[in-house]
Design a protein around this motif. Sequence first.
Motif, short mmCIF file in Angstrom:
data_model
loop_
_atom_site.label_atom_id
_atom_site.label_comp_id
_atom_site.label_asym_id
_atom_site.label_seq_id
_atom_site.Cartn_x
_atom_site.Cartn_y
_atom_site.Cartn_z
N GLY A 500 0.85 -1.18 0.00
CA GLY A 500 0.00 0.00 0.00
C GLY A 500 0.88 1.23 0.00
O GLY A 500 2.11 1.13 0.02
N VAL A 501 0.27 2.39 0.00
CA VAL A 501 1.01 3.66 -0.07
C VAL A 501 0.46 4.60 1.00
O VAL A 501 -0.76 4.73 1.15
N MET A 502 1.36 5.24 1.74
CA MET A 502 0.97 6.28 2.69
C MET A 502 1.40 7.64 2.15
O MET A 502 2.57 7.84 1.82
N ILE A 503 0.45 8.56 2.06
CA ILE A 503 0.78 9.94 1.68
C ILE A 503 1.17 10.65 2.97
O ILE A 503 0.32 11.16 3.69
N ALA A 504 2.47 10.66 3.25
CA ALA A 504 2.98 11.24 4.50
C ALA A 504 3.07 12.75 4.34
O ALA A 504 4.12 13.32 4.05
N ARG A 505 1.96 13.41 4.57
CA ARG A 505 1.79 14.79 4.13
C ARG A 505 2.65 15.79 4.89
O ARG A 505 2.93 16.87 4.38
N GLY A 506 3.11 15.45 6.10
CA GLY A 506 3.93 16.38 6.86
C GLY A 506 5.25 16.68 6.17
O GLY A 506 5.53 17.81 5.75
#
Length: 610
Positions: A500-506
């Motif tokens: 899966g993919v995490m959009i690590a927005r920080g």
Amino acid sequence: MHYPEKKLQVISGVIDSVIDKILEFESKYKVQLDNVHPNYTQSARNLIHYLALRSFDISDLQEKLDEIGLPISPESKNSIYHRLLNFKTILNSLLNIDPPAHEDIHLTNKEAKIIQHRNSQVIFGTIKNKRETAIMITQPTEAATDKNFVESLLKLGMDCARINCAHDDEIVWKQIINNIKEIENECKIAMDLAGLKIRTGKITPGAKVIHIRPKRNMLGKLVAPARVWLAPKGIEPPKGKQVDAVITVNEKWINKSEKGSTIVFMDARGKKRKIIIDEKENNGIWGLCNKSAFVTIETVLNVFFEKNTTFEVHSVHDLEPLEAIIFLSNGDLLRLDKEPISGNPAVLDDDGNIVEIAHISSTSPEFLNNVQVGDPIFFDDGKIGGTVIETHPKYLIIEITNAKKKGGKLRADKGINLPSSKIDFRGLTDKDKKDLKFIAKNADIVNFSFVNNKEDVAALLEELKKLNANLGIVLKIETSEAFRNLPSILLKAMENYPIGVMIARGDLAIETGWKNFAIIQEEIIQICDAAHLPDIWATQVLENLTKKGIPTRAEITDAAMAQRATCVMLNKGPYLEQTVKMLDQILCKMQRIQNKKGALLPQLEFNENL
């Protein structure tokens, strides 16, 4: 309905060009397609088709379709080739052209949705409350000792628990996992590798002061009194109990105190404060305080017994140093040391002139050697920003250019981002490799922090192979390099199942620039959709609600938009349970009226060296 023949011919020609590019890309990336896990064969192929489609400026085609009122759009991402061929058939019919025979079997939209659901379920399990979007929650340290807290999170809607290996240790991680599994064995456990995260070093501790802080909402209204543990030195608060402050006192009056006894004192600011004894436990007592107070070693405690008819005077025996903070404002200078020197605020003379500028060290000084004058630098997820104005063998000098009006607070162990500097590091850190052994035995998913390219993925896959580990992988996309390389990263990761993919927005927002971030966030969602992969909307979701007890309008909108992702991640905070409940309600309501929608698709710039 009459459609202009010339415009139909132009559109048909564009579709032919896209189909030719798809066939070209399939041949070009045949090796990568052949290497993916069998469960990803169709998904990887559709990802390649999407990249072929996005090598054109499809927004122009969309406008042409809209101009003539043709009610079908070819930009659907989960079954691209099938949609294009069907669209071509419609165009041929309108142009009275006999359609060519297409004997290949292509993924249909219905089949793609089934694959997407399967890929999501194997990562997050069965999602609660008939939601289509899972909820992942970062576990605070208290989850190791407070089973009631863990049970509350699960009942409120937690589908997946996240443990960050950058904090705590294996003992705490194991206790958290055991508590979760004892209550709900099906709950998925995801653990973040710390990765190469450059952080601020230690700061010289401040004065020995305790700040007693009751919980208040944004309007200043008391939500809950502060729970104060008073006991002789060495008597720790009972495990699993909420504790807001600890005061070490003489044991002589502990046994005399009963529920309702009162401690009256003047705090360090000269304000009269009161602690009411609530209960006795394990050679200590619990007190409740409704007002903020600062307690020092000089604070005198007037202890009233027996319904306040008698009292004794006692003192505070020992205190922990106050958390060290460096305040920084725009225009201030900061020295970033490469040696492990404890940080300190600026030193001022009697006239308020700076004698020595503030300074702090870095936990990874070796990565500061490539920093150049003029490079931007950010601290604590971008809360404080500056520019490097001098470089020296042992330190950097930074001018603060972006801080709050009243000054930003810089603490130890906060992230440092250098978005324009070349950081030469690849693969896994020694800590990552050590932690991965624990993750392989105790978790379902490894969250791969600061992945930048397919070589990083190869290093992780090799390490998992050595451990004979069967783990899901979530790729945390948090740098501009990772975004540019996302297609190749996914194709390499798809050799493993599931991913899966995490959009690590920080970090991603800082690394890519605020003006670019909104577009990049959307592009990642589109790419994941094309690859049939679950995506996680992470960082600062309902953060104000989690930390202060009341949400902002902007973060409610953000949480609503997060419904488009497969999963939403929450971080820890004192109002976490309230936040989980609200997020669950928002997601359930939004899915009634919102689904993933089409978007204009200009040419996508990506690294074609897959």
